[in-house]
Design a protein around this motif. Structure first.
Motif, PDB file in Angstrom:
ATOM      1  N   TYR A 105       0.841  -1.196   0.000  1.00 60.52           N
ATOM      2  CA  TYR A 105       0.000   0.000   0.000  1.00 60.52           C
ATOM      3  C   TYR A 105       0.873   1.242   0.000  1.00 60.52           C
ATOM      4  O   TYR A 105       1.836   1.356   0.744  1.00 60.52           O
ATOM      5  CB  TYR A 105      -0.901  -0.004   1.233  1.00 60.52           C
ATOM      6  N   ASP A 106       0.517   2.173  -0.850  1.00 57.44           N
ATOM      7  CA  ASP A 106       1.247   3.433  -0.942  1.00 57.44           C
ATOM      8  C   ASP A 106       0.271   4.564  -0.623  1.00 57.44           C
ATOM      9  O   ASP A 106      -0.916   4.459  -0.895  1.00 57.44           O
ATOM     10  CB  ASP A 106       1.806   3.578  -2.366  1.00 57.44           C
ATOM     11  N   GLU A 107       0.766   5.651  -0.081  1.00 56.21           N
ATOM     12  CA  GLU A 107      -0.098   6.786   0.247  1.00 56.21           C
ATOM     13  C   GLU A 107      -0.835   7.295  -0.996  1.00 56.21           C
ATOM     14  O   GLU A 107      -1.944   7.805  -0.909  1.00 56.21           O
ATOM     15  CB  GLU A 107       0.706   7.914   0.895  1.00 56.21           C
ATOM     16  N   GLY A 108      -0.243   7.132  -2.162  1.00 62.12           N
ATOM     17  CA  GLY A 108      -0.894   7.542  -3.402  1.00 62.12           C
ATOM     18  C   GLY A 108      -2.148   6.735  -3.694  1.00 62.12           C
ATOM     19  O   GLY A 108      -3.005   7.155  -4.470  1.00 62.12           O
ATOM     20  N   ASP A 109      -2.257   5.553  -3.047  1.00 62.69           N
ATOM     21  CA  ASP A 109      -3.439   4.720  -3.238  1.00 62.69           C
ATOM     22  C   ASP A 109      -4.633   5.216  -2.427  1.00 62.69           C
ATOM     23  O   ASP A 109      -5.755   4.741  -2.622  1.00 62.69           O
ATOM     24  CB  ASP A 109      -3.143   3.265  -2.831  1.00 62.69           C
ATOM     25  N   ALA A 110      -4.423   6.165  -1.538  1.00 57.03           N
ATOM     26  CA  ALA A 110      -5.488   6.651  -0.667  1.00 57.03           C
ATOM     27  C   ALA A 110      -6.654   7.239  -1.458  1.00 57.03           C
ATOM     28  O   ALA A 110      -7.793   7.242  -0.981  1.00 57.03           O
ATOM     29  CB  ALA A 110      -4.943   7.686   0.314  1.00 57.03           C
ATOM     30  N   ILE A 111      -6.386   7.708  -2.650  1.00 60.06           N
ATOM     31  CA  ILE A 111      -7.452   8.272  -3.477  1.00 60.06           C
ATOM     32  C   ILE A 111      -8.563   7.254  -3.730  1.00 60.06           C
ATOM     33  O   ILE A 111      -9.731   7.596  -3.866  1.00 60.06           O
ATOM     34  CB  ILE A 111      -6.885   8.809  -4.819  1.00 60.06           C
ATOM     35  N   TYR A 112      -8.204   5.979  -3.774  1.00 60.45           N
ATOM     36  CA  TYR A 112      -9.201   4.935  -4.035  1.00 60.45           C
ATOM     37  C   TYR A 112     -10.029   4.579  -2.799  1.00 60.45           C
ATOM     38  O   TYR A 112     -11.057   3.927  -2.907  1.00 60.45           O
ATOM     39  CB  TYR A 112      -8.513   3.673  -4.568  1.00 60.45           C
ATOM     40  N   ASP A 113      -9.591   5.003  -1.621  1.00 59.80           N
ATOM     41  CA  ASP A 113     -10.329   4.683  -0.390  1.00 59.80           C
ATOM     42  C   ASP A 113     -11.701   5.360  -0.362  1.00 59.80           C
ATOM     43  O   ASP A 113     -12.634   4.861   0.261  1.00 59.80           O
ATOM     44  CB  ASP A 113      -9.521   5.105   0.848  1.00 59.80           C
ATOM     45  N   THR A 114     -11.820   6.507  -1.010  1.00 57.40           N
ATOM     46  CA  THR A 114     -13.096   7.238  -0.993  1.00 57.40           C
ATOM     47  C   THR A 114     -13.722   7.323  -2.379  1.00 57.40           C
ATOM     48  O   THR A 114     -14.715   8.030  -2.566  1.00 57.40           O
ATOM     49  CB  THR A 114     -12.864   8.669  -0.465  1.00 57.40           C
ATOM     50  N   TYR A 115     -13.186   6.628  -3.349  1.00 56.55           N
ATOM     51  CA  TYR A 115     -13.703   6.657  -4.713  1.00 56.55           C
ATOM     52  C   TYR A 115     -15.082   6.020  -4.784  1.00 56.55           C
ATOM     53  O   TYR A 115     -15.315   4.954  -4.243  1.00 56.55           O
ATOM     54  CB  TYR A 115     -12.727   5.920  -5.637  1.00 56.55           C
ATOM     55  N   LYS A 116     -16.015   6.717  -5.423  1.00 53.62           N
ATOM     56  CA  LYS A 116     -17.375   6.186  -5.575  1.00 53.62           C
ATOM     57  C   LYS A 116     -17.729   6.177  -7.049  1.00 53.62           C
ATOM     58  O   LYS A 116     -17.421   7.107  -7.786  1.00 53.62           O
ATOM     59  CB  LYS A 116     -18.369   7.044  -4.803  1.00 53.62           C
ATOM     60  N   ILE A 117     -18.395   5.129  -7.446  1.00 48.39           N
ATOM     61  CA  ILE A 117     -18.843   5.015  -8.830  1.00 48.39           C
ATOM     62  C   ILE A 117     -20.231   5.625  -8.937  1.00 48.39           C
ATOM     63  O   ILE A 117     -21.123   5.306  -8.161  1.00 48.39           O
ATOM     64  CB  ILE A 117     -18.892   3.533  -9.267  1.00 48.39           C
ATOM     65  N   ASP A 118     -20.409   6.533  -9.877  1.00 47.75           N
ATOM     66  CA  ASP A 118     -21.735   7.138 -10.097  1.00 47.75           C
ATOM     67  C   ASP A 118     -22.635   6.122 -10.728  1.00 47.75           C
ATOM     68  O   ASP A 118     -22.282   5.476 -11.723  1.00 47.75           O
ATOM     69  CB  ASP A 118     -21.622   8.382 -11.001  1.00 47.75           C
ATOM     70  N   GLU A 119     -23.811   5.966 -10.185  1.00 50.19           N
ATOM     71  CA  GLU A 119     -24.776   4.982 -10.729  1.00 50.19           C
ATOM     72  C   GLU A 119     -25.849   5.685 -11.507  1.00 50.19           C
ATOM     73  O   GLU A 119     -26.271   6.721 -11.332  1.00 50.19           O
ATOM     74  CB  GLU A 119     -25.358   4.165  -9.608  1.00 50.19           C
TER      75      GLU A 119
END
Length: 76
Positions: free
Chosen positions: A62-76
């Motif tokens: 895990y890299d700090e740059g991966d943190a963006i995916y922790d809150t990523y939401k897909i628009d439905e």
């Protein structure tokens, strides 16, 4: 190359070879052989510890740059 399979016990670092296979070995030209030893694995006693190891190994990548995916939401 011929392949033979048998089960045996290793005692004092020696492998007992079945007599039928010993005859095959005696008939070979030079007696050279390739040996692969497969040992039974010990059952995991503490699956909780295994889970912890898996999580730790996963997070090692895990890299700090991966943190963006922790809150990523897909628009439905």
């Amino acid at each position: 190359m011929k392949a033979f399979e048998f089960t045996t016990k290793i005692k004092k670092n020696k492998i007992d070879i079945p007599s039928k296979l010993q005859e095959e070995i005696a008939q070979s030209e030079d007696g050279a052989a390739r040996v692969i030893i497969l040992l039974e694995e010990s059952p995991i006693r503490d699956e909780g510890a295994l889970g912890q190891i898996v999580v730790e190994k996963f997070l090692d990548g895990y890299d700090e740059g991966d943190a963006i995916y922790d809150t990523y939401k897909i628009d439905e």
